[in-house]
Design an enzyme around this catalytic site. Structure first.
Site, PDB file in Angstrom:
ATOM      1  N   ASP A  67       0.937  -1.261  -0.113  1.00 16.07           N
ATOM      2  CA  ASP A  67      -0.175  -0.073   0.038  1.00 16.07           C
ATOM      3  C   ASP A  67       1.014   1.246  -0.006  1.00 16.07           C
ATOM      4  O   ASP A  67       0.360   2.326  -0.683  1.00 16.07           O
ATOM      5  CB  ASP A  67      -0.963  -0.051   1.294  1.00 16.07           C
ATOM      6  CG  ASP A  67      -2.081  -0.900   1.031  1.00 16.07           C
ATOM      7  OD1 ASP A  67      -2.503  -1.441  -0.117  1.00 16.07           O
ATOM      8  OD2 ASP A  67      -2.890  -1.304   2.113  1.00 16.07           O
ATOM      9  N   GLY A  68       2.167   1.311   0.580  1.00 15.29           N
ATOM     10  CA  GLY A  68       2.942   2.442   0.705  1.00 15.29           C
ATOM     11  C   GLY A  68       3.448   2.911  -0.642  1.00 15.29           C
ATOM     12  O   GLY A  68       3.436   3.955  -1.018  1.00 15.29           O
ATOM     13  N   ASN A 158      -5.245   8.905   1.462  1.00 13.27           N
ATOM     14  CA  ASN A 158      -5.612   8.239   2.734  1.00 13.27           C
ATOM     15  C   ASN A 158      -5.896   9.565   3.982  1.00 13.27           C
ATOM     16  O   ASN A 158      -6.957   9.488   4.185  1.00 13.27           O
ATOM     17  CB  ASN A 158      -4.441   7.184   3.262  1.00 13.27           C
ATOM     18  CG  ASN A 158      -4.504   6.127   2.644  1.00 13.27           C
ATOM     19  OD1 ASN A 158      -5.577   5.805   2.170  1.00 13.27           O
ATOM     20  ND2 ASN A 158      -3.805   5.042   3.121  1.00 13.27           N
ATOM     21  N   THR A 199      -9.496   2.836   6.348  1.00 16.57           N
ATOM     22  CA  THR A 199      -8.991   1.444   6.732  1.00 16.57           C
ATOM     23  C   THR A 199      -7.462   1.572   6.903  1.00 16.57           C
ATOM     24  O   THR A 199      -6.715   0.728   6.831  1.00 16.57           O
ATOM     25  CB  THR A 199      -9.423   0.234   5.557  1.00 16.57           C
ATOM     26  OG1 THR A 199      -8.882   0.944   4.338  1.00 16.57           O
ATOM     27  CG2 THR A 199     -10.540   0.184   5.783  1.00 16.57           C
ATOM     28  N   TYR A 201      -4.562   4.444   8.987  1.00 17.14           N
ATOM     29  CA  TYR A 201      -4.192   4.960  10.272  1.00 17.14           C
ATOM     30  C   TYR A 201      -5.566   5.232  11.097  1.00 17.14           C
ATOM     31  O   TYR A 201      -5.820   4.876  12.315  1.00 17.14           O
ATOM     32  CB  TYR A 201      -3.413   6.182  10.316  1.00 17.14           C
ATOM     33  CG  TYR A 201      -2.884   6.603  11.780  1.00 17.14           C
ATOM     34  CD1 TYR A 201      -2.905   5.842  12.837  1.00 17.14           C
ATOM     35  CD2 TYR A 201      -2.106   7.970  11.599  1.00 17.14           C
ATOM     36  CE1 TYR A 201      -2.365   6.592  14.044  1.00 17.14           C
ATOM     37  CE2 TYR A 201      -1.574   8.198  12.666  1.00 17.14           C
ATOM     38  CZ  TYR A 201      -1.837   7.546  13.908  1.00 17.14           C
ATOM     39  OH  TYR A 201      -1.191   8.303  15.186  1.00 17.14           O
ATOM     40  N   SER A 202      -6.657   6.008  10.398  1.00 17.65           N
ATOM     41  CA  SER A 202      -7.752   5.949  11.225  1.00 17.65           C
ATOM     42  C   SER A 202      -8.552   5.138  11.824  1.00 17.65           C
ATOM     43  O   SER A 202      -9.076   5.055  12.882  1.00 17.65           O
ATOM     44  CB  SER A 202      -9.016   6.563  10.272  1.00 17.65           C
ATOM     45  OG  SER A 202     -10.277   7.017  10.670  1.00 17.65           O
ATOM     46  N   SER A 204      -6.820   2.214  13.047  1.00 19.29           N
ATOM     47  CA  SER A 204      -6.267   1.953  14.325  1.00 19.29           C
ATOM     48  C   SER A 204      -6.511   2.818  15.426  1.00 19.29           C
ATOM     49  O   SER A 204      -6.429   2.499  16.639  1.00 19.29           O
ATOM     50  CB  SER A 204      -4.746   1.749  13.879  1.00 19.29           C
ATOM     51  OG  SER A 204      -4.293   3.203  13.871  1.00 19.29           O
TER      52      SER A 204
END
Length: 300
Positions: A67-68, A158, A199, A201-202, A204
């Protein structure tokens, strides 16, 4: 003949192997191929290294990694409207729909127009520096929020994140919604995410999962030291202003890329980006099915 940009994770052997195979196939089919200089050198093809990875000269971008790598690909080509096809050699791979074993067949289908393209909302972050002398003093807390100077602009798929710099301390962030003060957060940080970023950082930090084709902005505090700790799901055209009002600085990042340091009185204004990301998709799975697969959810 098509022009294809191949963007690979240069530190993953599997990504480089898959990229080498893809480049060989593309050239055998008569297509033009370019890569970043680092990736091109890593596969022994420095002649493919593009001096500047911007513009609209490609028909397709292929991201080989996780994803990065996908986020880096969109940062390079989204403004030009170039679709990105993601090949997963990462771990979770939420944005990367295709596997290395399907590589040449998938790219052939994409170039032939046989695959769908999903348009995803992006965010734009405009940094506004506090004007005048004495920035960083406690007196800046009462400064007119319009007394600022615009500086850098960042765009991401993101999220935009403002977080504390100093371990063991919180940062105080004043949040504005469409010009009206909403609340002051004492927290480890604050996330403004797109539906696609819900889906990341938000998630987590306790934010809601939002269907990626939905249009909205989500504001989620990170470890807030206050009673109000809920995420806000806002209309997509909301202008979200976040101002640092503590003496301790904050760090701003967009899609994991460090953007800048923010001091007392500095602001970040987050809005919907003026263009959308274009993601190549097979179109065979609904959002909830993809979510179930990627997170290993089981039937009872």
């Amino acid at each position: 003949m098509s022009g294809v940009l191949v963007i690979a994770h240069a530190e993953r052997a599997e990504a480089l192997t898959a990229s080498t195979r893809l480049v060989d196939w593309l050239e055998s089919e008569g297509h033009t191929v370019e890569m970043g200089r680092v990736e091109a050198a890593a596969i022994g093809r420095p002649d493919l290294g593009a001096s500047e990875l911007t513009g609209s000269v490609w028909d397709l971008a292929v991201s080989v990694g996780g994803d990065g790598t996908m986020l880096r690909s969109f940062d390079l080509v989204a403004s030009a409207g170039i679709p990105v096809l993601g090949v997963n050699v990462g771990h979770l791979g939420y944005l990367t729909e295709f596997e290395p074993g399907q590589l040449t067949e998938t790219v052939a289908a994409a170039l032939a127009g046989a695959l769908g393209v999903s348009e995803r909302m992006m965010v734009s972050a405009r940094v506004r520096r506090a004007a005048g002398e004495g920035r960083g003093d406690a007196g800046d807390h009462d400064r007119d929020p319009q007394d600022t100077e615009d500086t850098d602009v960042w765009t991401g798929l993101n999220e935009v994140v403002l977080e504390k710099r100093d371990p063991g301390h919180t940062v105080r962030l004043e949040v504005w919604l469409d010009g009206d003060v909403f609340a002051t957060y004492a927290a480890d940080g604050l996330i403004v995410s797109t539906p696609t970023g819900s889906t990341a950082y938000s998630l987590s930090a306790g934010g809601a999962v939002v269907a990626p084709t939905h249009s909205s902005l989500q504001v989620t505090p990170v470890a807030p030291h206050m009673l109000f700790d809920r995420s806000l799901l806002l209309p997509p055209d909301t202008e979200i202003g976040v101002r640092v009002i503590s003496e301790r600085p904050a760090l701003a990042a967009v899609d994991g890329r460090s953007a800048t340091m923010l001091h007392t009185g500095d602001e970040v204004v987050v809005t919907r980006a003026p263009y959308e990301a274009r993601l190549v998709t097979a179109g065979g799975g609904s959002f909830h099915r993809v979510l179930k697969h990627k997170f290993g959810l089981k039937d009872r």
